[in-house]
Write an enzyme that holds these catalytic residues in place. Structure first.
Site, PDB file in Angstrom:
ATOM      1  N   ASP A  33       0.846  -1.198   0.000  1.00 15.95           N
ATOM      2  CA  ASP A  33       0.000   0.000   0.000  1.00 15.95           C
ATOM      3  C   ASP A  33       0.882   1.248   0.000  1.00 15.95           C
ATOM      4  OD1 ASP A  33      -3.211   0.531   0.957  1.00 15.95           O
ATOM      5  OD2 ASP A  33      -1.807   2.203   1.162  1.00 15.95           O
ATOM      6  N   HIS A 104     -10.470  -5.049  -3.553  1.00 18.59           N
ATOM      7  CA  HIS A 104      -9.123  -5.288  -3.022  1.00 18.59           C
ATOM      8  C   HIS A 104      -9.218  -5.755  -1.580  1.00 18.59           C
ATOM      9  CE1 HIS A 104     -10.199  -1.062  -2.402  1.00 18.59           C
ATOM     10  NE2 HIS A 104      -9.521  -1.113  -1.270  1.00 18.59           N
ATOM     11  N   HIS A 106      -7.026  -5.850   1.977  1.00 16.46           N
ATOM     12  CA  HIS A 106      -5.887  -5.328   2.733  1.00 16.46           C
ATOM     13  C   HIS A 106      -5.304  -6.466   3.578  1.00 16.46           C
ATOM     14  CE1 HIS A 106      -6.989  -0.960   2.263  1.00 16.46           C
ATOM     15  NE2 HIS A 106      -8.165  -1.495   2.045  1.00 16.46           N
TER      16      HIS A 106
HETATM   17  P1  AMP Z   1      -9.923   1.457   0.491  1.00 18.59           P
HETATM   18  O1  AMP Z   1     -10.201   2.603   1.420  1.00 18.59           O
HETATM   19  O2  AMP Z   1     -10.275   0.140   1.113  1.00 18.59           O
HETATM   20  O3  AMP Z   1     -10.585   1.661  -0.855  1.00 18.59           O
HETATM   21  O4  AMP Z   1      -8.359   1.405   0.296  1.00 18.59           O
HETATM   22  C1  AMP Z   1      -7.674   1.922  -0.804  1.00 18.59           C
HETATM   23  C2  AMP Z   1      -6.206   1.791  -0.511  1.00 18.59           C
HETATM   24  O5  AMP Z   1      -5.495   1.971  -1.713  1.00 18.59           O
HETATM   25  C3  AMP Z   1      -5.677   2.801   0.498  1.00 18.59           C
HETATM   26  O6  AMP Z   1      -5.089   2.105   1.604  1.00 18.59           O
HETATM   27  C4  AMP Z   1      -4.630   3.583  -0.310  1.00 18.59           C
HETATM   28  O7  AMP Z   1      -3.528   3.979   0.453  1.00 18.59           O
HETATM   29  C5  AMP Z   1      -4.268   2.584  -1.396  1.00 18.59           C
HETATM   30  N1  AMP Z   1      -3.711   3.133  -2.624  1.00 18.59           N
HETATM   31  C6  AMP Z   1      -4.227   4.142  -3.373  1.00 18.59           C
HETATM   32  N2  AMP Z   1      -3.455   4.369  -4.457  1.00 18.59           N
HETATM   33  C7  AMP Z   1      -2.436   3.454  -4.406  1.00 18.59           C
HETATM   34  C8  AMP Z   1      -1.318   3.168  -5.228  1.00 18.59           C
HETATM   35  N3  AMP Z   1      -1.053   3.864  -6.360  1.00 18.59           N
HETATM   36  N4  AMP Z   1      -0.469   2.168  -4.863  1.00 18.59           N
HETATM   37  C9  AMP Z   1      -0.702   1.458  -3.722  1.00 18.59           C
HETATM   38  N5  AMP Z   1      -1.752   1.684  -2.911  1.00 18.59           N
HETATM   39  C10 AMP Z   1      -2.605   2.679  -3.232  1.00 18.59           C
END
Ligand code: AMP
Length: 128
Positions: A33, A104, A106
């Site tokens: 992340d 996705h 986590h």
């Molecule tokens: P969510 O709130 O469950 O939709 O989580 C989205 C996650 O994507 C967050 O933890 C962000 O930090 C992560 N994220 C967003 N853009 C990127 C990226 N380019 N590379 C890696 N992680 C990302």
């Protein structure tokens, strides 16, 4: 909700923007992340165009579903998390604060993570 091909994870799958890759198979990909919320914070995504868990569960093939589940386990193993332990979660929709509209998972680890949610268990009187 319709799938938006411009979302950031779709762009990672297409190789348009970089990621710090951990594991990949035919149907899924994992990477670190960009804004970690724990000492270890990885994301596991299907390569297909799925917004949510319901979308994935109803439309993804058996091979895609197996590939995604395998990727979660292989990623945890690659990161050496089996013994210390880790948490897997997915945010679906507005109440769960889903920000990226590509399914996705986590993987959070690297310290004692505490209760599942910040507030801990609901009081008995407010349970559904
Ligand atoms: P969510 O709130 O469950 O939709 O989580 C989205 C996650 O994507 C967050 O933890 C962000 O930090 C992560 N994220 C967003 N853009 C990127 C990226 N380019 N590379 C890696 N992680 C990302």
């Amino acid at each position: 909700m319709d799938y938006d091909d411009a979302n950031v994870f779709a762009r990672i799958v297409r190789g348009e923007i970089p990621c710090n890759r951990i594991y990949e198979n035919d149907h899924a990909l994992s990477f670190h992340d960009i804004a970690p919320q724990a000492p270890v914070h990885a994301l596991v995504i299907p390569k297909g165009r799925y917004v949510s868990m319901v979308d994935f569960a109803t439309r993804a093939s058996a091979d895609e579903q197996a590939g995604l589940i395998r990727a979660i386990g292989e990623t945890a193993e690659a990161l050496g998390l089996s013994q210390p332990g880790y948490r897997v979660l997915t945010n679906n929709g507005a109440d769960a604060h889903q920000e990226v509209m590509h399914l996705h998972f986590h993987i959070l680890a690297g310290k004692r993570l505490g209760p599942m949610l910040a507030g801990g268990p609901m009081p008995p009187s407010s349970r559904a």
